[in-house]
Design an enzyme around this catalytic site. Structure first.
Site, PDB file in Angstrom:
ATOM      1  N   GLU A 267       0.840  -1.195   0.000  1.00 28.33           N
ATOM      2  CA  GLU A 267       0.000   0.000   0.000  1.00 28.33           C
ATOM      3  C   GLU A 267       0.879   1.249   0.000  1.00 28.33           C
ATOM      4  O   GLU A 267       1.831   1.315   0.778  1.00 28.33           O
ATOM      5  CB  GLU A 267      -0.923  -0.002   1.232  1.00 28.33           C
ATOM      6  CG  GLU A 267      -1.924  -1.158   1.241  1.00 28.33           C
ATOM      7  CD  GLU A 267      -2.868  -1.109   2.436  1.00 28.33           C
ATOM      8  OE1 GLU A 267      -2.781  -0.145   3.235  1.00 28.33           O
ATOM      9  OE2 GLU A 267      -3.692  -2.024   2.589  1.00 28.33           O
ATOM     10  N   HIS A 287      -7.968   1.348   1.382  1.00 25.13           N
ATOM     11  CA  HIS A 287      -7.832   1.176   2.837  1.00 25.13           C
ATOM     12  C   HIS A 287      -8.577   2.296   3.573  1.00 25.13           C
ATOM     13  O   HIS A 287      -8.012   3.038   4.381  1.00 25.13           O
ATOM     14  CB  HIS A 287      -6.363   1.154   3.254  1.00 25.13           C
ATOM     15  CG  HIS A 287      -6.134   0.421   4.539  1.00 25.13           C
ATOM     16  ND1 HIS A 287      -4.941  -0.207   4.859  1.00 25.13           N
ATOM     17  CD2 HIS A 287      -6.945   0.205   5.620  1.00 25.13           C
ATOM     18  CE1 HIS A 287      -5.026  -0.773   6.048  1.00 25.13           C
ATOM     19  NE2 HIS A 287      -6.242  -0.521   6.534  1.00 25.13           N
TER      20      HIS A 287
END
Length: 321
Positions: A267, A287
């Site tokens: 990420e 997220h």
């Protein structure tokens, strides 16, 4: 006392004048870094003077090497519940107290889970894009009422999802490393002793486990093959729980109907390494499970509460190694 926030990017606190950080002023100086460290060397320079670290982002790895560059470090206060980026064994060995913020994002993550489930089974993003492109087509999806929702992980978030699933008229089944029959009865779901039964029986499988060594890669080709062809997978927990290439292959082959993912092994998710590009039966979000005003307010406050409690000799929310 030096309190360091080495990784506030994208910004959560954003400024030293943020009200929660301001509560730390009577205890010492606060250093806030609102850019991502370019490498480990820069991270080590940021945390070198720290007595206390507020760890905002899970991409910052606080392992034994990092601790060796922070000789004064007494405490790590994690913003969030996940501890997979902190070496708890090394922290314990060095006498460093680690705390987290259990439950702060549970309602928000649970609500996102249900939102993704509804969006996925009714193909809402796909329908939206087609209407914008001038295409008026119908995609038939299932009703959730009467379907089986299978939960892997029955902590604060999983239990909340169980309640929401029941409110939609779904039959809820669950599996946990620590099964709690009384909680299952109270929330109206059925415990499964065999984890594979979650994959076999469920129309929707939703993941709510912490990222620990025993569950990394938990959902791979074998587990996906156990699922019904019309079933869906949702992951709002941790990216490491799912074998992404195996999931992409299963989706392309039509072994399962679709997936919704809010978390990834890397990420931000780089486009050049995104195995789900071109798949219209996948929903991807960045997220955002706990990105609500209410959860953010709780998330900013509790790490500071934990620091103050620790400095006053009353440590709270301590994570054991």
């Amino acid at each position: 006392m030096e309190i360091v926030v080495p990784d506030d990017y994208p910004p959560t606190y954003a400024s030293l004048d943020q009200p929660d950080l301001a509560r730390l002023r009577p205890f010492g100086a606060v250093s806030l870094h609102t850019t991502r460290a370019v490498d480990r060397s820069e991270l080590f320079n940021r945390i070198e003077p720290a007595d206390v670290i507020i760890n905002v982002r899970a991409y910052t790895t606080l392992d034994d090497e990092a601790f060796s560059h922070s000789p004064r470090l007494r405490m790590v206060s994690i913003l969030g519940t996940g501890t997979d980026n902190v070496d708890l064994t090394a922290a314990t060995r060095r006498g460093i107290t680690v705390t987290n913020t259990p439950g702060v994002g549970a309602p928000s993550v649970a609500e996102l889970t249900v939102a993704l489930m509804l969006a996925l089974v009714r193909s809402i993003p796909l329908n939206d894009s087609r209407v914008r492109a001038g295409r008026w087509e119908h995609v038939e999806g299932p009703e959730l009422a009467g379907k089986t929702l299978g939960l892997l992980g029955l902590g604060a978030i999983g239990s909340y999802v169980a309640r929401l699933g029941g409110a939609l008229g779904m039959r809820v089944i669950g599996w946990s490393f620590l099964p709690d029959a009384a909680r299952a009865e109270r929330l109206g779901f059925e415990l499964m002793a065999d984890r594979d039964e979650i994959f076999r029986r469920s129309d929707v499988v939703s993941l709510h486990l912490r990222n620990t060594p025993e569950v990394r890669g938990l959902v791979g080709a074998r587990e996906l093959a156990l699922m019904k062809p019309g079933a869906y997978l949702i992951n709002t927990a941790r990216g490491a729980l799912v074998d992404s290439p195996a999931l992409a292959s299963a989706l392309r082959a039509g072994l399962i109907a679709g997936a919704a993912l809010d978390v990834y092994t890397e990420e931000p998710l780089p486009p050049e390494r995104n195995p789900f590009l071109g798949l219209d039966n996948v929903i991807l979000t960045p997220h955002i499970g706990a990105v609500t005003r209410e959860a953010n307010a709780r998330s900013r406050a509790m790490p500071v509460d934990n620091i103050i409690a620790f400095l006053e000799g009353k440590p709270n929310n301590v994570v054991k190694g």
